[in-house]
Design a protein around this motif. Structure first.
Motif, PDB file in Angstrom:
ATOM      1  N   PHE A   1       0.561  -0.758   0.653  1.00  0.00           N
ATOM      2  CA  PHE A   1       0.344   0.475  -0.109  1.00  0.00           C
ATOM      3  C   PHE A   1       0.933   1.382  -0.167  1.00  0.00           C
ATOM      4  CE2 PHE A   1      -2.415   3.105   2.082  1.00  0.00           C
ATOM      5  CZ  PHE A   1      -3.399   3.285   1.183  1.00  0.00           C
ATOM      6  N   GLY A   2       1.924   0.944   0.908  1.00  0.00           N
ATOM      7  CA  GLY A   2       2.509   2.611   1.215  1.00  0.00           C
ATOM      8  C   GLY A   2       4.227   2.785  -0.038  1.00  0.00           C
ATOM      9  N   GLY A   3       4.152   1.438  -0.489  1.00  0.00           N
ATOM     10  CA  GLY A   3       5.512   1.709  -1.302  1.00  0.00           C
ATOM     11  C   GLY A   3       5.533   2.616  -2.584  1.00  0.00           C
ATOM     12  N   THR A   4       4.327   2.616  -2.894  1.00  0.00           N
ATOM     13  CA  THR A   4       4.505   2.773  -4.424  1.00  0.00           C
ATOM     14  C   THR A   4       5.438   4.729  -4.727  1.00  0.00           C
ATOM     15  OG1 THR A   4       2.366   3.666  -4.475  1.00  0.00           O
ATOM     16  CG2 THR A   4       2.757   1.303  -5.120  1.00  0.00           C
ATOM     17  N   PRO A   5       4.662   5.628  -3.763  1.00  0.00           N
ATOM     18  CA  PRO A   5       5.499   7.003  -3.152  1.00  0.00           C
ATOM     19  C   PRO A   5       6.798   7.127  -3.781  1.00  0.00           C
ATOM     20  CG  PRO A   5       3.526   6.908  -2.003  1.00  0.00           C
ATOM     21  CD  PRO A   5       3.260   5.907  -2.631  1.00  0.00           C
ATOM     22  N   VAL A   6       7.295   6.738  -3.389  1.00  0.00           N
ATOM     23  CA  VAL A   6       8.612   6.580  -3.483  1.00  0.00           C
ATOM     24  C   VAL A   6       9.120   6.561  -4.986  1.00  0.00           C
ATOM     25  CG1 VAL A   6       9.209   4.855  -2.615  1.00  0.00           C
ATOM     26  CG2 VAL A   6      11.342   6.480  -2.110  1.00  0.00           C
ATOM     27  N   VAL A   7       8.652   5.463  -5.513  1.00  0.00           N
ATOM     28  CA  VAL A   7       9.338   5.245  -6.381  1.00  0.00           C
ATOM     29  C   VAL A   7       8.821   6.342  -7.603  1.00  0.00           C
ATOM     30  CG1 VAL A   7       8.764   3.641  -8.235  1.00  0.00           C
ATOM     31  CG2 VAL A   7       8.842   2.708  -6.238  1.00  0.00           C
ATOM     32  N   ARG A   8       7.575   6.362  -7.968  1.00  0.00           N
ATOM     33  CA  ARG A   8       7.221   7.426  -8.540  1.00  0.00           C
ATOM     34  C   ARG A   8       7.705   8.976  -8.131  1.00  0.00           C
ATOM     35  NH1 ARG A   8       2.054   6.519 -10.693  1.00  0.00           N
ATOM     36  NH2 ARG A   8       1.117   4.758  -9.210  1.00  0.00           N
ATOM     37  N   LEU A   9       7.669  10.218  -6.920  1.00  0.00           N
ATOM     38  CA  LEU A   9       8.496  10.609  -6.835  1.00  0.00           C
ATOM     39  C   LEU A   9       9.856  10.351  -6.831  1.00  0.00           C
ATOM     40  CD1 LEU A   9       6.433  12.121  -4.429  1.00  0.00           C
ATOM     41  CD2 LEU A   9       6.198  12.206  -5.696  1.00  0.00           C
ATOM     42  N   THR A  10      10.228   9.668  -7.368  1.00  0.00           N
ATOM     43  CA  THR A  10      11.830   9.416  -7.251  1.00  0.00           C
ATOM     44  C   THR A  10      11.835  10.192  -8.711  1.00  0.00           C
ATOM     45  OG1 THR A  10      12.580   7.580  -6.109  1.00  0.00           O
ATOM     46  CG2 THR A  10      14.297   7.970  -7.445  1.00  0.00           C
TER      47      THR A  10
END
Length: 513
Positions: free
Chosen positions: A401-410
């Protein structure tokens, strides 16, 4: 003398102005294809003012959404289609619909009960039972109820003319609005077409046919459905077969069972790895004396966000300790720390790899959309099948649930690095490692830190959900409060979760002033 008195920008008789006017007319002819003189005159009138300029388009008023759809103005066509459909439905209901059908269905249902009560009353009278009065009251009540519903049905049946009149008024108003706004909307599309010639122009026959067929089907189906409710079940119930769903369920279960059987060693190893990290963090946070952990958290907050935020963090920690949430909070932080660390360790390198590989990012983007949009309770089911119930499964659910924002914003941060800066570094002999470590990552740092922050916040949002599959901590206190309607415990534990989030947010995002 005349050239000195007339402003060149207002001189409509100059050679440039005349050439521009002729070019505009030619463009309008190319764009509209039909009735060019009419549209030239109205486009000039509309374009002369920045405000809305009403004009009258008879064809748009007559054909309504069909005209707008054929002209490519679908955002207007769909709005007018909905309003016209409502108007036509009202007219059809008033003329042909059985307005009292619902009331008559209720009467039929009550009459079945009434027949049963009459039979019971007759049997009671014949046998001399003492329940005659009760059955008589029931019969009288049902008859009175039927009489009231029958009067309601007669009143509904008499509302047909007023419903028709309402539909006619709505239809007339929307037709007037369509006729007045058509040229204004089409002129705006013409302005877009001037800068982008790929926008469809003219009035193609295939678009006219498609628009007309689409609008007529929608309106006719709506009229039939609402005028004759229940007569055509295909309009109210999607045609399907229960065996389709049962077959799909069986296929999914077989697939999950196959994966579990053939990947048991892999998931066992993954569970051991997650359990090792989780146990290490729990030893540090839970078994270490509270004064050591509290001091380290306050010191870290002071170093990253300043003395004021450090004081707030100390107050938050005191709140959790005084109310007996200290151990649960540290357990929550251990679970959250495991999930967040794994998400960051995987997410940042993945984002760095995908930043300059559009095809790879296009491949993983739907997967990340699935991870963020799928409800947590849904992907919790296969996670339990693979990892069982317990803290490792809770960590996996939190990571999904919470792991995708760091990929997108990187990816967003690295793609936002100015190309001129990278070219300057390359021109001075920077190699790939230097370019990444000294140029790309520092400039993308704010976006990456925002991704880390969002990952931590979303992980905290899963605290209560994760407690459903065996995760301990503050989520268990909130879940217990929900089960026993303990409002006070739920609110106090919720504030403890909030304070954990605020402390972590300040540590990650806070800048010392």
């Amino acid at each position: 003398m005349r050239d000195e008195e007339v402003n060149p920008l207002e001189d409509t008789e100059s050679a440039a102005a005349v050439a521009y006017a002729e070019e505009r007319k030619e463009n309008i002819r190319t764009f509209v294809r039909t009735s060019p003189d009419y549209y030239i005159a109205n486009f000039d009138k509309v374009g002369a003012s920045a405000r809305f300029t009403p004009t009258f388009n008879t064809m748009a008023g007559l054909f309504g959404p069909i005209w707008f759809g054929a002209r490519g103005l679908w955002s207007w066509a769909l709005v007018f289609l909905v309003i016209e459909a409502v108007a036509f439905v009202q007219i059809a209901r008033g003329l042909f619909g059985d307005l009292a059908s619902d009331a008559m269905a209720r009467i039929a249902s009550i009459e079945g009960t009434l027949d049963l009560r009459r039979q019971q009353l007759a049997a009671a009278i014949e046998s001399g039972s003492d329940r005659v009065d009760a059955f008589q009251r029931a019969v009288d009540g049902l008859e009175a109820n039927i009489g009231g519903i029958r009067a309601e049905a007669e009143a509904l049946a008499q509302q047909g003319p007023s419903i028709v009149l309402t539909g006619i008024v709505i239809l007339a108003l929307v037709k007037a609005v369509q006729a007045v706004t058509a040229n204004w909307a089409l002129e705006a599309r013409f302005s877009e077409w001037l800068s982008d010639r790929t926008i469809r122009s003219g009035l193609p026959v295939d678009q006219i046919v498609f628009s007309a067929a689409f609008m007529v089907v929608i309106v006719v189906v709506a009229m039939v459905h609402y005028s004759f409710p229940g007569r055509y079940t295909v309009l109210s119930e999607f045609p399907t077969d229960p065996d389709i769903r049962r077959t799909g369920i069986a296929w999914v279960e077989e697939l999950i069972a196959f994966c579990v059987r053939n990947s048991e060693a892999f998931f066992d190893g993954l569970t051991i790895g997650i359990r090792s990290i989780l146990d290490a963090l729990e030893v540090i946070l839970v078994q270490t004396p509270w004064i050591v952990i509290a001091s380290l958290i306050v010191l870290l907050t002071w170093l990253t966000a300043g003395i004021r935020t450090a004081i707030y963090s100390g107050a938050f920690l005191a709140y959790m300790g005084l109310l007996g949430f200290w151990e649960a909070a540290m357990t929550t932080l251990a679970l959250l720390g495991t999930a967040a660390c794994l998400s960051i360790v995987i997410g940042i390198p993945l984002g760095m790899f995908a930043a300059h590989r559009p095809r790879f990012y296009a491949f993983i983007q739907p997967i990340m959309d699935f991870m963020q949009t799928m409800p947590a309770f849904v992907f919790m089911v296969p996670v339990i099948a693979f990892f069982g119930v317990g803290k490792p499964a809770a960590v996996i659910v939190t990571m999904i649930f919470g792991g995708t924002p760091v990929v997108r914003l990187t990816v967003l941060g690295l793609r936002g690095v100015p190309e001129s800066v990278r070219e300057a570094a390359i021109s001075f002999g920077a190699n790939k490692w230097y370019l990444l470590s000294r140029v790309d990552l520092p400039l993308a740092g704010p976006s990456i830190r925002a991704g880390v922050n969002q990952t931590i916040m979303l992980s905290l949002a899963m605290v209560v959900v994760a407690s459903l599959i065996g995760a301990k901590g503050l989520g268990e206190d909130v879940l217990e409060a929900l089960q026993y309607a303990n409002v006070g415990q739920g609110i106090l534990a919720g504030f403890a979760i909030l304070f954990c989030a605020m402390i972590l947010d300040r540590i990650v995002q806070g800048q010392r002033k």
